[in-house]
Write a protein that holds these residues in place. Structure first.
Motif, mmCIF file in Angstrom:
data_model
loop_
_atom_site.group_PDB
_atom_site.id
_atom_site.type_symbol
_atom_site.label_atom_id
_atom_site.label_comp_id
_atom_site.label_asym_id
_atom_site.label_seq_id
_atom_site.Cartn_x
_atom_site.Cartn_y
_atom_site.Cartn_z
ATOM 1 N N LEU A 137 0.868 -1.179 0.000
ATOM 2 C CA LEU A 137 0.000 0.000 0.000
ATOM 3 C C LEU A 137 0.902 1.226 0.000
ATOM 4 O O LEU A 137 1.841 1.303 0.792
ATOM 5 N N ASP A 138 0.614 2.175 -0.863
ATOM 6 C CA ASP A 138 1.487 3.340 -0.997
ATOM 7 C C ASP A 138 0.882 4.539 -0.265
ATOM 8 O O ASP A 138 -0.032 5.183 -0.765
ATOM 9 N N PHE A 139 1.402 4.828 0.934
ATOM 10 C CA PHE A 139 0.944 6.002 1.696
ATOM 11 C C PHE A 139 1.976 7.132 1.575
ATOM 12 O O PHE A 139 2.150 7.948 2.469
ATOM 13 N N PHE A 140 2.645 7.141 0.466
ATOM 14 C CA PHE A 140 3.725 8.079 0.207
ATOM 15 C C PHE A 140 3.305 8.883 -1.032
ATOM 16 O O PHE A 140 3.450 10.097 -1.095
ATOM 17 N N ALA A 141 2.701 8.148 -1.989
ATOM 18 C CA ALA A 141 2.066 8.762 -3.156
ATOM 19 C C ALA A 141 2.982 9.758 -3.872
ATOM 20 O O ALA A 141 2.605 10.905 -4.123
ATOM 21 N N GLY A 142 4.177 9.289 -4.196
ATOM 22 C CA GLY A 142 5.085 10.125 -4.983
ATOM 23 C C GLY A 142 5.372 11.444 -4.304
ATOM 24 O O GLY A 142 5.494 12.465 -4.988
ATOM 25 N N ALA A 143 5.469 11.428 -2.971
ATOM 26 C CA ALA A 143 5.705 12.662 -2.202
ATOM 27 C C ALA A 143 4.676 13.741 -2.590
ATOM 28 O O ALA A 143 4.993 14.919 -2.674
ATOM 29 N N GLY A 144 3.469 13.300 -2.828
ATOM 30 C CA GLY A 144 2.401 14.263 -3.136
ATOM 31 C C GLY A 144 2.147 14.431 -4.620
ATOM 32 O O GLY A 144 1.325 15.247 -5.024
ATOM 33 N N ALA A 145 2.830 13.629 -5.457
ATOM 34 C CA ALA A 145 2.629 13.747 -6.907
ATOM 35 C C ALA A 145 1.472 12.879 -7.394
ATOM 36 O O ALA A 145 1.069 12.977 -8.546
ATOM 37 N N LEU A 146 0.953 12.025 -6.510
ATOM 38 C CA LEU A 146 -0.086 11.073 -6.932
ATOM 39 C C LEU A 146 -1.333 11.205 -6.057
ATOM 40 O O LEU A 146 -1.838 10.215 -5.524
ATOM 41 N N ASN A 147 -1.846 12.436 -5.959
ATOM 42 C CA ASN A 147 -3.058 12.639 -5.151
ATOM 43 C C ASN A 147 -4.231 11.826 -5.671
ATOM 44 O O ASN A 147 -5.135 11.491 -4.923
ATOM 45 N N TYR A 148 -4.232 11.514 -6.965
ATOM 46 C CA TYR A 148 -5.339 10.743 -7.546
ATOM 47 C C TYR A 148 -4.954 9.275 -7.731
ATOM 48 O O TYR A 148 -5.595 8.544 -8.491
ATOM 49 N N GLY A 149 -3.897 8.852 -7.084
ATOM 50 C CA GLY A 149 -3.487 7.453 -7.101
ATOM 51 C C GLY A 149 -2.605 7.095 -8.286
ATOM 52 O O GLY A 149 -2.343 7.913 -9.169
ATOM 53 N N HIS A 150 -2.133 5.859 -8.278
ATOM 54 C CA HIS A 150 -1.350 5.333 -9.402
ATOM 55 C C HIS A 150 -2.302 4.913 -10.513
ATOM 56 O O HIS A 150 -3.301 4.235 -10.267
ATOM 57 N N ASN A 151 -1.971 5.253 -11.751
ATOM 58 C CA ASN A 151 -2.655 4.696 -12.926
ATOM 59 C C ASN A 151 -4.178 4.848 -12.884
ATOM 60 O O ASN A 151 -4.907 3.884 -13.158
ATOM 61 N N HIS A 152 -4.639 6.021 -12.522
ATOM 62 C CA HIS A 152 -6.094 6.220 -12.518
ATOM 63 C C HIS A 152 -6.634 5.927 -13.923
ATOM 64 O O HIS A 152 -6.148 6.487 -14.910
ATOM 65 N N PRO A 153 -7.643 5.034 -14.044
ATOM 66 C CA PRO A 153 -8.050 4.574 -15.392
ATOM 67 C C PRO A 153 -8.491 5.704 -16.323
ATOM 68 O O PRO A 153 -8.193 5.663 -17.523
#
Ligand code: PMP
Length: 387
Positions: free
Chosen positions: A10-26
């Protein structure tokens, strides 16, 4: 996320804030693939492409207009530090003054100008930085409320013998991310904005990490009802993790001549596409801020429970929206917690001057089950580190 052996994290780091909408949002992926499929412009420098037009329109329609904000947009290059450098340079050019006020424990990037307004000496790497003309001022609560906010600073400004050069600008994060999730009070931010107005100092809010909904509202400064002169955005503005940075500036501050400030990758059109789609997807209604607030309450109560269960560790809980920190008295404990969480399949990072804060920034789109699962892993990791 899965490693090459299929082990989940589980990624609770999210690209240091670069992935507010998650990884690979469809939906974002679809928009990007469609653009690539139709051979859209990838590298456009200053070309007014349809992708750039659509991003500017989305920014006006979904972000600026509903908030009554009027900013011009500059594309300074691909990363957060590019936005900060442009903001500092612009403030100096507009005011004709050189000095910049920054804050204790602030972080603004890794290039010379942004590093010179960064507090943490470790980040400056013993390289003779800060530069001249950058002066740190105490962030909210740094003086434990013992000195009235900004009084000393006003005295220095009013005293021609103080030696303080009138500053061009103040640069501030409303919640310091790398500094360890230090949250400024709205009233402190309002006092700062008023101070800047009284003394004709430009207010730059660095919303690179805390913008795009990380604290709830789109801009982190909305909580204080202030309107900065200049805003730096990056990280999640690209939507899909692609590099993109923006400087928002009050229109009358636009004194740039063509070519006076730019960067080769300022025309990253695929990032414009995902950025525009993300604004359209997430900022046409108030759903995301409300969900962020609800999830933030879940995080806060889990962290508060951890802190009270381990009183011997002297843990402070800090945060707003979905940016949270567990500040440990002992940085070694924070390191153990982060490593223990990783071993259990949870990605978090340390922050703070000495790495004493375990920092949690899950995607704003995280499901409630995943959020609960991550918080359970964290609870176990702290219990282990306490032994
Ligand atoms: N400002 C803030 C508040 C940041 O958190 C960061 C990155 N952590 C930056 C600027 C620099 O951004 P970048 O690493 O993309 O240059």
């Amino acid at each position: 996320m899965y490693d090459e052996n299929g082990r989940p994290y589980l990624d609770f780091f999210a690209g240091a804030g670069a992935l507010n909408y998650g990884h690979n949002h469809p939906e974002l992926k679809r928009a990007l693939l469609a653009y690539l499929e139709r051979d859209g412009v990838t590298h456009g420098l200053d070309m007014h492409t349809t992708a750039k037009r659509d991003l500017l329109a989305a920014l006006r329609e979904y972000v600026l207009a509903p908030r009554g904000l009027d900013y011009k947009v500059q594309f300074p290059g691909p990363t957060g530090t590019n936005a900060v450098e442009a903001a500092l340079k612009l403030a100096r050019k507009v005011t004709g003054r050189e000095s910049i006020i920054s804050f204790t424990h602030g972080f603004h990037g890794m290039t010379l100008g942004s590093l010179s307004v960064t507090g943490n000496a470790m980040k400056r790497g013993g390289a003779g930085i800060p530069l001249v003309h950058a002066t740190p001022m105490p962030f909210d609560n740094y003086l434990d409320g013992q000195v009235p906010d900004f009084l000393w600073f006003e005295r220095l400004l009013a005293d021609s013998g103080s030696g303080l050069n009138a500053p061009a600008a103040v640069i501030v994060e409303t919640v310091q991310g790398e500094g360890g999730i230090n949250v400024a009070r709205p009233e402190w931010l309002r006092s700062l904005a008023e101070l800047c107005k009284r003394h004709d100092i430009l207010l730059i809010v660095d919303d690179v990490q805390m913008g795009c909904g990380r604290t709830g509202p789109f801009f982190s400064f909305e909580v204080a009802g202030i309107e900065p002169d200049i805003v730096c955005l990056s990280k999640s503005i690209g939507g899909y993790g692609l590099p993109l940075a923006l400087v928002l500036l009050r229109p009358e501050l636009d004194v740039w001549s063509p070519g006076e400030h730019n960067g080769t990758f300022r025309g990253n059109n695929p990032a414009f596409v995902t950025a525009a789609r993300a604004l359209e997807l997430f900022w046409t209604d108030d759903l995301l801020p409300a969900q962020t607030a609800t999830k933030g309450e879940v995080v806060e109560s889990a962290l508060t429970a951890i802190a009270s269960k381990h009183a011997e560790l002297d843990i402070a809980v800090r945060g707003r929206g979905l940016a949270w920190g567990l500040a440990f008295a002992d940085a070694d404990v924070a390191a153990k917690v982060v490593t223990g969480a990783f071993d259990r399949g949870l990605l978090i990072e340390t922050a703070g001057a000495d790495g004493e804060v375990a920092k949690l920034m899950p995607a704003l789109t995280i499901g409630h089950d995943e959020l609960g699962e991550g918080l359970e892993i964290l609870t176990d990791a702290v219990a282990d580190a306490a032994h």
